[in-house]
Design an enzyme around this catalytic site. Structure first.
Site, PDB file in Angstrom:
ATOM      1  N   HIS B  14     -41.151   8.256  44.000  1.00  0.00           N
ATOM      2  CA  HIS B  14     -42.091   7.686  43.040  1.00  0.00           C
ATOM      3  C   HIS B  14     -41.390   6.630  42.195  1.00  0.00           C
ATOM      4  O   HIS B  14     -40.190   6.395  42.336  1.00  0.00           O
ATOM      5  CB  HIS B  14     -42.740   8.760  42.140  1.00  0.00           C
ATOM      6  CG  HIS B  14     -41.916   9.262  40.998  1.00  0.00           C
ATOM      7  ND1 HIS B  14     -42.452   9.828  39.868  1.00  0.00           N
ATOM      8  CD2 HIS B  14     -40.563   9.279  40.804  1.00  0.00           C
ATOM      9  CE1 HIS B  14     -41.501  10.184  39.042  1.00  0.00           C
ATOM     10  NE2 HIS B  14     -40.351   9.870  39.570  1.00  0.00           N
ATOM     11  N   CYS B  33     -36.104   4.558  35.898  1.00  0.00           N
ATOM     12  CA  CYS B  33     -37.251   5.144  36.613  1.00  0.00           C
ATOM     13  C   CYS B  33     -38.237   4.073  37.068  1.00  0.00           C
ATOM     14  O   CYS B  33     -39.125   4.360  37.870  1.00  0.00           O
ATOM     15  CB  CYS B  33     -37.977   6.154  35.729  1.00  0.00           C
ATOM     16  SG  CYS B  33     -36.929   7.523  35.240  1.00  0.00           S
ATOM     17  N   HIS B  39     -37.452   5.795  43.551  1.00  0.00           N
ATOM     18  CA  HIS B  39     -36.391   6.800  43.632  1.00  0.00           C
ATOM     19  C   HIS B  39     -37.113   8.097  43.993  1.00  0.00           C
ATOM     20  O   HIS B  39     -38.287   8.045  44.362  1.00  0.00           O
ATOM     21  CB  HIS B  39     -35.602   6.890  42.306  1.00  0.00           C
ATOM     22  CG  HIS B  39     -36.410   7.347  41.161  1.00  0.00           C
ATOM     23  ND1 HIS B  39     -37.310   6.524  40.507  1.00  0.00           N
ATOM     24  CD2 HIS B  39     -36.516   8.553  40.552  1.00  0.00           C
ATOM     25  CE1 HIS B  39     -37.904   7.205  39.551  1.00  0.00           C
ATOM     26  NE2 HIS B  39     -37.449   8.444  39.554  1.00  0.00           N
ATOM     27  N   HIS B  41     -37.317  12.806  44.111  1.00  0.00           N
ATOM     28  CA  HIS B  41     -36.975  14.116  43.548  1.00  0.00           C
ATOM     29  C   HIS B  41     -37.307  15.238  44.526  1.00  0.00           C
ATOM     30  O   HIS B  41     -38.166  15.095  45.394  1.00  0.00           O
ATOM     31  CB  HIS B  41     -37.770  14.384  42.265  1.00  0.00           C
ATOM     32  CG  HIS B  41     -37.511  13.404  41.175  1.00  0.00           C
ATOM     33  ND1 HIS B  41     -36.327  13.363  40.470  1.00  0.00           N
ATOM     34  CD2 HIS B  41     -38.270  12.401  40.658  1.00  0.00           C
ATOM     35  CE1 HIS B  41     -36.387  12.391  39.578  1.00  0.00           C
ATOM     36  NE2 HIS B  41     -37.548  11.796  39.677  1.00  0.00           N
ATOM     37  N   ASP B  79     -45.717  16.304  50.061  1.00  0.00           N
ATOM     38  CA  ASP B  79     -44.371  16.483  50.608  1.00  0.00           C
ATOM     39  C   ASP B  79     -43.966  15.317  51.506  1.00  0.00           C
ATOM     40  O   ASP B  79     -44.703  14.930  52.410  1.00  0.00           O
ATOM     41  CB  ASP B  79     -44.302  17.783  51.397  1.00  0.00           C
ATOM     42  CG  ASP B  79     -42.876  18.108  51.820  1.00  0.00           C
ATOM     43  OD1 ASP B  79     -41.954  17.857  51.018  1.00  0.00           O
ATOM     44  OD2 ASP B  79     -42.688  18.594  52.945  1.00  0.00           O
ATOM     45  N   HIS B  80     -42.770  14.787  51.233  1.00  0.00           N
ATOM     46  CA  HIS B  80     -42.231  13.637  51.971  1.00  0.00           C
ATOM     47  C   HIS B  80     -43.163  12.432  51.882  1.00  0.00           C
ATOM     48  O   HIS B  80     -43.324  11.682  52.847  1.00  0.00           O
ATOM     49  CB  HIS B  80     -41.897  14.009  53.425  1.00  0.00           C
ATOM     50  CG  HIS B  80     -40.644  14.827  53.548  1.00  0.00           C
ATOM     51  ND1 HIS B  80     -40.569  16.126  53.146  1.00  0.00           N
ATOM     52  CD2 HIS B  80     -39.398  14.507  53.997  1.00  0.00           C
ATOM     53  CE1 HIS B  80     -39.346  16.585  53.361  1.00  0.00           C
ATOM     54  NE2 HIS B  80     -38.614  15.625  53.869  1.00  0.00           N
ATOM     55  N   GLU B 125     -39.328  18.538  37.910  1.00  0.00           N
ATOM     56  CA  GLU B 125     -39.000  17.259  38.549  1.00  0.00           C
ATOM     57  C   GLU B 125     -37.528  17.251  38.968  1.00  0.00           C
ATOM     58  O   GLU B 125     -37.152  16.703  39.999  1.00  0.00           O
ATOM     59  CB  GLU B 125     -39.276  16.118  37.575  1.00  0.00           C
ATOM     60  CG  GLU B 125     -39.006  14.748  38.128  1.00  0.00           C
ATOM     61  CD  GLU B 125     -39.330  13.667  37.116  1.00  0.00           C
ATOM     62  OE1 GLU B 125     -40.413  13.091  37.209  1.00  0.00           O
ATOM     63  OE2 GLU B 125     -38.501  13.402  36.219  1.00  0.00           O
TER      64      GLU B 125
END
Lengths: 137, 136
Positions: B14, B33, B39, B41, B79-80, B125
């Site tokens: 994100h 950010c 980047h 998490h 996810d991913h 996060e």
């Protein structure tokens, strides 16, 4: 005393990446790398454990000054990779698939010149709390 | 009244970036950010439900069903993925952990049966940063 001791420093960085081989078709990348091949990337909280092994200095009692090791990791690793897209933003992974294996090798090679030759260095890198790699094996 | 919590996880990219602001203002507010190339998490999601125990089963709610609801309505969508680009229920929203937790609540609540209330969505996060949303 001539006894060897290992000391460990734990650091972390957050990054986006994508696993794919540009020499392959999209379909083959999907087959091999699955959802890790998402073209708009995904990401991880990487946890890095740097292990240095050697004989403690007789004058300080230290294998390595942990503050200096921490500063070295911040300068060489954190500043390169934290809050970055490993595929896009880093020169190290322009031609190298950013798997955890490759990231661990790259981190080792970045740190090794700054750790004296009489000490051993090993990298443990957690990609998730459940997946981690070590180099050298 | 008992509380039951299920933990799932997902990994995603994100960025924190307000498209109505200049690049300079985004960097001033969101710092690293706001990296335009994203980047990412490892998110850890704790969903807590509450209600009374069914005397026949001893369950508040079958936790396998809760896991399945979380998988279908949340984890498979996140996810991913790239939270800013790939997720229908985050389009047009700022992809902060606060907003993501609120959106996850909205994804799950309609699918819980009568007598089972959503109590808390807790979303990590990083191992050091999390938010909680209690629905109000």
């Amino acid at each position: 005393m001539n006894k060897r001791v290992s000391v460990y420093r734990h650091e972390h960085f957050n990054a986006a990446h994508r696993l794919f081989n540009p020499a392959w078709t999209f379909e083959k990348n999907e087959e091999v790398f699955g959802k890790c091949n998402n073209p708009s990337y995904h990401g991880h909280n990487y946890e890095l454990v740097v292990k240095v092994t050697g004989v403690p200095d007789p004058e300080t009692g230290y294998v390595i000054d942990m503050k200096e090791l921490s500063a070295l990791i911040k300068r060489e690793i954190h500043s390169r990779f934290d809050h970055k897209n490993l595929n896009v933003d880093t020169k190290e992974f322009q031609q190298l698939n950013p798997t955890a294996e490759h990231i661990a090798i790259v981190i080792y090679d970045l740190l090794r010149p700054y750790i004296s030759a009489d000490k051993d260095l090993q990298i443990r890198l957690y990609e998730t709390p459940r997946n981690f790699v070590e180099y050298p094996a | 009244m008992v509380y039951l919590t299920r933990l799932e996880h997902f990994n995603a990219a994100h960025k924190l970036y307000n498209p109505n602001w200049s690049k300079e203002k985004n960097e001033a507010v969101f710092g690293i950010c706001a990296n335009e190339n994203w980047h990412g998490h490892n998110f850890e999601l704790f969903v807590t439900i509450k209600g009374e125990v069914d005397p026949d089963t001893g369950f508040l709610f079958d936790v396998k069903k809760l896991s399945e609801l979380m998988r279908i309505h949340v984890v498979e969508k996140l996810d991913h993925k790239n939270l800013n680009m790939d997720v229908d229920f985050m389009l047009g929203k700022m992809c902060s952990t606060e907003n993501l937790a609120t959106a996850i609540w909205q994804q799950l609540e309609p699918h819980l049966p009568a007598g089972v209330q959503l109590h808390c969505v807790k979303l990590y996060e990083t191992p050091r940063i999390y938010v909680e949303y209690f629905g109000n």
